[in-house]
Scaffold this active site. Structure first.
Site, PDB file in Angstrom:
ATOM      1  N   SER A 133       0.843  -1.201   0.000  1.00 59.32           N
ATOM      2  CA  SER A 133       0.000   0.000   0.000  1.00 59.32           C
ATOM      3  C   SER A 133       0.880   1.255   0.000  1.00 59.32           C
ATOM      4  CB  SER A 133      -0.965  -0.046   1.189  1.00 59.32           C
ATOM      5  OG  SER A 133      -2.022   0.871   1.023  1.00 59.32           O
ATOM      6  N   HIS A 169      -4.727  -1.641  -4.029  1.00 58.27           N
ATOM      7  CA  HIS A 169      -6.080  -2.066  -3.627  1.00 58.27           C
ATOM      8  C   HIS A 169      -7.079  -1.820  -4.754  1.00 58.27           C
ATOM      9  CE1 HIS A 169      -4.138  -2.335   0.203  1.00 58.27           C
ATOM     10  NE2 HIS A 169      -4.050  -1.028   0.353  1.00 58.27           N
TER      11      HIS A 169
END
Length: 243
Positions: A133, A169
Site C-alpha cells: 500500500s 487495492h
C-alpha cells in the site's frame, strides 16, 4: 548476497491471519526474500513510518519473522531514529519492507531524515525494496491515496525510483480505478501500474518484469494515456506457492 540488480517488489498484500500469532508473512514477503538471494537467516528491515511507528505492530512483525525464520529489525523514526545511521543499517539488510498507512506522512517524515537517499543507495546496492500500500506507492512517482481525507487524491512526490504511477487495492476499493484513469488521462500521473489485493509487481531496475500473486484470480494492470483517454491492460500474475 545482494540481488543481482536493483530490485523492487511493490504490493497490495503480504500478510495473512495466523492461528497462534496475530499475523504471518504471506507469499509476497517470502518472494521478496527469495528475490534477494539471501542465504541462511534473511535480514529484513521493517519500516512502519506510514502508521506512525506503532510499537504493537512492530511486535506482530517480530513474531511473524520468528515464525518465518527471518531476522527482523524495525527502523522507527518517532520520536527519533532508532538506529544511528539509517543508510548504513539499510545497506546491511537483504530486504526492506515498508508497511501501509499514510504515504503523504511517510514521505514527509522520510524527507526530514533523508531516508529517500538511504533507500536509493540500498536499492542500487541490491537490497530488495518492498512493501504494501503506502509501502508500494512510495517507490513510484506518485499514486492515489486517502492520506488527506476520505476522498482519494493524487500524491505526486514519491521517491521516483520507478518512473510510473502506482495504484493499490485496485479491486477492493471501488474509487481507486476511476481516479487512476482520470489522473492518467489528464496527465497528473504518468503510465500507472496497479495491483489487486494480494498481487505484487517485480521490477529489475525500472523495468516491470513480472506480476506475482498470493491469491487466485486477482490481477495487475497497466494504465496508459492515449490521446485524452486512459487505456487499461490486465497482466495475469504468476501464482506464488503458499509458504
Amino acid at each position: 548476497m545482494p540481488a543481482s540488480q536493483p530490485t523492487i517488489l511493490a504490493t497490495s498484500g503480504g500478510y495473512r491471519p495466523a492461528s497462534r500469532t496475530y499475523l504471518e508473512f504471506d507469499a509476497l514477503v517470502h518472494h521478496a526474500v527469495e528475490l534477494s538471494g539471501a542465504q541462511g537467516r534473511p535480514k529484513v528491515a521493517f519500516l512502519g513510518t506510514a502508521g506512525g511507528d506503532q510499537r504493537y505492530f512492530n511486535d506482530h512483525v517480530h513474531q511473524a519473522g520468528r515464525v518465518a525464520g527471518f531476522e527482523i529489525s524495525t527502523v522507527d523514526l518517532f520520536p527519533m531514529p532508532s538506529v544511528e545511521d539509517i543508510a548504513e543499517h539499510l545497506l546491511a539488510q537483504d530486504v526492506v519492507w515498508v508497511n501501509g498507512g499514510s504515504v503523504a506522512n511517510l514521505l514527509a517524515v522520510w524527507g526530514v531524515h533523508d531516508v529517500g537517499t538511504a533507500m536509493r543507495a540500498a536499492w542500487e546496492a541490491g537490497v530488495v525494496l518492498s512493501g504494501v500500500s503506502a509501502g508500494s506507492i512510495c517507490w513510484y512517482a506518485g499514486g492515489t491515496t486517502d492520506s488527506f481525507g476520505p476522498e482519494l487524491r493524487a500524491v505526486t512526490n514519491g521517491l521516483g525510483l520507478l518512473p510510473y504511477g502506482n495504484g493499490v487495492h485496485y479491486d477492493s476499493e471501488s474509487r481507486r480505478r476511476p481516479l487512476v484513469h482520470r489522473l492518467v488521462a489528464d496527465g497528473t500521473l504518468p503510465e500507472t501500474h496497479c495491483t489487486d489485493d494480494g498481487v505484487g509487481l517485480v521490477y529489475r531496475g525500472t523495468e516491470l518484469v513480472e506480476a506475482v500473486s498470493e491469491r487466485d484470480g486477482n490481477g495487475a494492470y497497466v494504465v496508459t494515456r492515449q490521446g485524452d483517454e486512459a487505456v487499461e491492460e490486465r497482466i495475469e500474475p504468476r501464482r506464488l506457492p503458499n509458504p
